[in-house]
Write a protein that holds these residues in place. Structure first.
Motif, mmCIF file in Angstrom:
data_model
loop_
_atom_site.group_PDB
_atom_site.id
_atom_site.type_symbol
_atom_site.label_atom_id
_atom_site.label_comp_id
_atom_site.label_asym_id
_atom_site.label_seq_id
_atom_site.Cartn_x
_atom_site.Cartn_y
_atom_site.Cartn_z
ATOM 1 N N THR C 35 -34.558 14.423 -48.393
ATOM 2 C CA THR C 35 -33.274 14.135 -49.028
ATOM 3 C C THR C 35 -32.437 15.404 -49.206
ATOM 4 O OG1 THR C 35 -32.261 13.122 -50.971
ATOM 5 C CG2 THR C 35 -34.411 14.100 -51.278
ATOM 6 N N ALA C 50 -23.892 11.281 -50.618
ATOM 7 C CA ALA C 50 -24.118 10.677 -51.932
ATOM 8 C C ALA C 50 -25.394 9.860 -51.829
ATOM 9 C CB ALA C 50 -22.935 9.797 -52.338
ATOM 10 N N MET C 51 -26.434 10.299 -52.550
ATOM 11 C CA MET C 51 -27.749 9.667 -52.437
ATOM 12 C C MET C 51 -27.870 8.546 -53.475
ATOM 13 S SD MET C 51 -28.009 12.178 -50.356
ATOM 14 C CE MET C 51 -29.022 12.711 -48.949
ATOM 15 N N VAL C 52 -27.104 7.486 -53.306
ATOM 16 C CA VAL C 52 -27.089 6.398 -54.287
ATOM 17 C C VAL C 52 -28.093 5.345 -53.836
ATOM 18 C CG1 VAL C 52 -25.670 4.663 -55.408
ATOM 19 C CG2 VAL C 52 -24.688 6.900 -54.818
ATOM 20 N N ASP C 53 -29.253 5.316 -54.466
ATOM 21 C CA ASP C 53 -30.320 4.452 -53.972
ATOM 22 C C ASP C 53 -31.037 3.662 -55.060
ATOM 23 O OD1 ASP C 53 -31.846 6.430 -55.131
ATOM 24 O OD2 ASP C 53 -33.182 6.697 -53.426
ATOM 25 N N VAL C 54 -30.339 3.366 -56.170
ATOM 26 C CA VAL C 54 -30.959 2.480 -57.160
ATOM 27 C C VAL C 54 -30.283 1.110 -57.102
ATOM 28 C CG1 VAL C 54 -31.728 4.360 -58.656
ATOM 29 C CG2 VAL C 54 -29.522 3.290 -59.095
ATOM 30 N N PRO C 55 -31.077 0.067 -57.333
ATOM 31 C CA PRO C 55 -30.516 -1.285 -57.312
ATOM 32 C C PRO C 55 -29.357 -1.423 -58.296
ATOM 33 C CG PRO C 55 -32.906 -1.377 -57.314
ATOM 34 C CD PRO C 55 -32.535 0.056 -57.542
ATOM 35 N N GLU C 56 -28.416 -2.259 -57.963
ATOM 36 C CA GLU C 56 -27.196 -2.510 -58.739
ATOM 37 C C GLU C 56 -26.145 -1.425 -58.547
ATOM 38 O OE1 GLU C 56 -27.728 -4.129 -62.783
ATOM 39 O OE2 GLU C 56 -29.848 -4.351 -62.275
ATOM 40 N N GLU C 57 -26.532 -0.288 -57.999
ATOM 41 C CA GLU C 57 -25.542 0.719 -57.622
ATOM 42 C C GLU C 57 -25.424 0.795 -56.099
ATOM 43 O OE1 GLU C 57 -25.725 3.834 -61.382
ATOM 44 O OE2 GLU C 57 -26.409 4.539 -59.424
ATOM 45 N N PHE C 61 -21.812 0.663 -53.971
ATOM 46 C CA PHE C 61 -21.436 1.924 -53.326
ATOM 47 C C PHE C 61 -21.300 1.751 -51.812
ATOM 48 C CE2 PHE C 61 -21.639 6.427 -52.207
ATOM 49 C CZ PHE C 61 -20.845 6.966 -53.205
ATOM 50 N N PRO C 75 -40.704 4.361 -48.618
ATOM 51 C CA PRO C 75 -39.992 3.222 -49.217
ATOM 52 C C PRO C 75 -40.701 2.627 -50.429
ATOM 53 C CG PRO C 75 -41.259 2.481 -47.334
ATOM 54 C CD PRO C 75 -41.505 3.969 -47.463
ATOM 55 N N ASN C 76 -40.442 3.190 -51.599
ATOM 56 C CA ASN C 76 -41.047 2.579 -52.789
ATOM 57 C C ASN C 76 -40.335 1.273 -53.131
ATOM 58 O OD1 ASN C 76 -38.792 3.110 -54.558
ATOM 59 N ND2 ASN C 76 -39.470 5.241 -54.656
ATOM 60 N N GLU C 78 -38.605 0.010 -55.625
ATOM 61 C CA GLU C 78 -37.232 -0.011 -56.112
ATOM 62 C C GLU C 78 -36.249 0.355 -54.990
ATOM 63 O OE1 GLU C 78 -37.023 2.071 -59.759
ATOM 64 O OE2 GLU C 78 -34.866 1.719 -60.028
ATOM 65 N N ARG C 80 -36.751 -0.171 -51.843
ATOM 66 C CA ARG C 80 -36.680 -1.289 -50.888
ATOM 67 C C ARG C 80 -35.651 -2.325 -51.341
ATOM 68 N NH1 ARG C 80 -42.399 -0.676 -51.139
ATOM 69 N NH2 ARG C 80 -42.786 -2.707 -52.096
#
Lengths: 269, 269, 269
Positions: C35, C50-57, C61, C75-76, C78, C80
């Motif tokens: 990353t 922009a490393m936006v990788d959480v669900p709901e964001e 984005f 690929p953990n 969350e 995935r």
């Protein structure tokens, strides 16, 4: 059984050649801080890193990898599951595996996990003096990732831990100590700049896993990994005398360190 | 209470000496992108990083750390729990803590968390202009991690936020602004190459946590951290004029920047 | 429709200028190992990571980003969830997105996810020969992250996969192959040192997402990204002939590579 410094040094040169020739696949379940540096150290050395650390993949992969590193630096819940899975699969498959119990002692989550993994019998346990004492059950650990004990003060704990796990224990410090409970080697190479780059010890654990894949004498492979790593650090100081440039030069040195560097510089006893 | 540029510059030199002398333990709960660079920046500076960010460990560790950084760059669920735990423990123990509300504004998960953490009263809040405006509740945030507002346009929001949190607010940009709601300092050092290396602002937050551990005047420690960091960036441009080599030279400069560099280069007002 | 090497090379120069001019926002959902390097490669090039990788964001984005990279390296659970969310949002919004199916084949978690994401129709799929064969459903994958098949052996699978997804497929190797199912380009640039730095392929995927944001001909943008990236690697070897210094020089070269470098060095067919 290799015991003398000369025999161990000959073996070190031979083991490095094997690592470069075979490019062993080294599975790393390691902390978020050092994963990039660890992978680059393995690639520079000539090994093939694979950071497979999700449950349901970690176990199957540990069965086929050449070696496995389990490093407890930032052990989130999913990774803890994967670590146990990988360790059990490594044991079942006979894959050598290295446990690096980062900052164990007072931190409860990783300490409990470290004890469970220790009881599975790691091929190698690598840590600083405080970590080795803590994982042996003989002390409370250090200050975060820093050792508050010295290497020789951990020698008895290391020997007892190696005997208890039927494995090898490596204690990192100004002079590194490696023991399988019977044999003890000391490596007086390295440079203080290694302590100014994050993950120097963590990457050494991965290198130990790479070397463990090329010979069954894991005392000797662990000594070999330590010698190659710390001699490379000395070579790196010629091109980088501050932390940023040293880290770059260290990766270069892992790629270029050769037999003459090792025989000219190794301080094994 | 330190106010004049000369007093703040004297303090900066003294604070740097204290950081190097004491090697404060700085706990970082930070994003996956910058964790390695942040740890290396702290090590280069002379501080001791510890990336303890799992629940049940984050809180206890924040009680004993010298300073804590909470950076919202990639806030997964487990880390969010750990961040709240660490912030509450830091408040309870009196440990100084820095909140870096990366990319808050339109992104819902981190924005909600940033507001909750803000209400706990961070010792320092550090962000770019858009982030500071967003966390103050006065605006919508920027474009991803980039500011779309300028530093002076965030001055009022910063002052109001500092007053509301009884803390310090630092706004990063071509000229950095630091305020505790009453005092305001501007630091006109740095180099545009800092914007070409990921995590330059993130690591500055960690450096602010390190400096906050060595004195109770956190306005002054935050100014000091900013001066040291941005002067180091200027020194680095002598050895690296493109992003890759600059990043390496910057770590070197953090390790070597000294009193004469600071007094010769600092542009404080 | 661009077909000839000369047309593609002209387009490459123009596309690089556009990337630097527009600084496209590139959302990366990528693995923990790379990353930092990926973000730095994008910044060096002139794009905005922009490393936006959480669900709901991740979904919201992806609707506003210039391009999206989804890389399956670590690929953990969350991530995935976030990856599926981002891919669906990208498809709905018309945001170009790149799928990098790292190490698919025998590893069950990522392979299942790769197939689901493939069926959503990625704008570009980038992988080594073994990964492309595996994601096409025609083979079993490689050894960890290493290809065990060669690029030309994956040409048919790549063409079929491009046709099936109505997208572009890029196969990385000593000679890179790019196809949209009708057109096929080969790029014979690069250096073996790219294989000694972790994440070289991963960062190329991000660069392809950046280029995909500046033109609708994604066959041409993918070729352009490949040429720029591999020519930069060649330039880097002049300043770094071992893995550590090469990685640094490579970031520098991404920032400085220009039209004359491209026209003088590109080996397109």
């Amino acid at each position: 059984m290799l015991r003398t410094p000369d025999d161990l040094l000959d073996f070190t040169c031979e083991a490095l050649a094997r690592v470069r020739d075979r490019a062993p696949l080294v599975q790393c379940l390691t902390n978020a801080v050092v994963t990039n540096h660890t992978a680059n150290a393995l690639l520079a050395l000539g090994a093939a890193p694979a950071m497979v650390d999700v449950p349901e993949e970690a176990g199957p992969f540990a069965s086929v990898a050449g070696g496995v590193l389990i490093n407890l630096g930032t052990p989130n819940a999913e990774q803890r599951t994967a670590m146990t899975e990988a360790a059990e699969a490594a044991v079942a498959a006979g894959t050598p595996w290295v446990l690096d119990p980062v900052a164990v002692g007072s931190l409860p989550v990783r300490t409990a996990l470290a004890h469970r993994l220790r009881d599975l019998g790691p091929t190698v346990i690598r840590g600083n003096a405080s970590e080795v004492i803590a994982v042996s059950g003989a002390g409370a650990g250090g200050r975060g990732v820093d050792a508050t004990d010295d290497v020789e003060g951990a020698a008895d704990a290391a020997t007892a831990l190696a005997a208890a796990t039927s494995g090898v224990v490596a204690v990192s410090g100004p002079v590194d100590l490696v023991t399988d409970g019977e044999r003890v080697a000391r490596v007086a190479n390295g440079d203080v700049l290694l302590t100014r780059v994050t993950g120097a010890g963590c990457a050494l654990g991965a290198v130990m896993a790479a070397f463990a894949s090329v010979d069954d004498d894991r005392f000797a492979t662990t000594v070999a990994a330590t010698v190659v790593y710390t001699v490379a650090a000395e070579l790196a100081t010629k091109h980088g005398d501050a932390p940023g440039s040293f880290a770059v030069a260290f990766l270069d040195a892992l790629a270029t360190v050769d037999r003459s560097d090792l025989t000219g510089r190794a301080r094994l006893s």
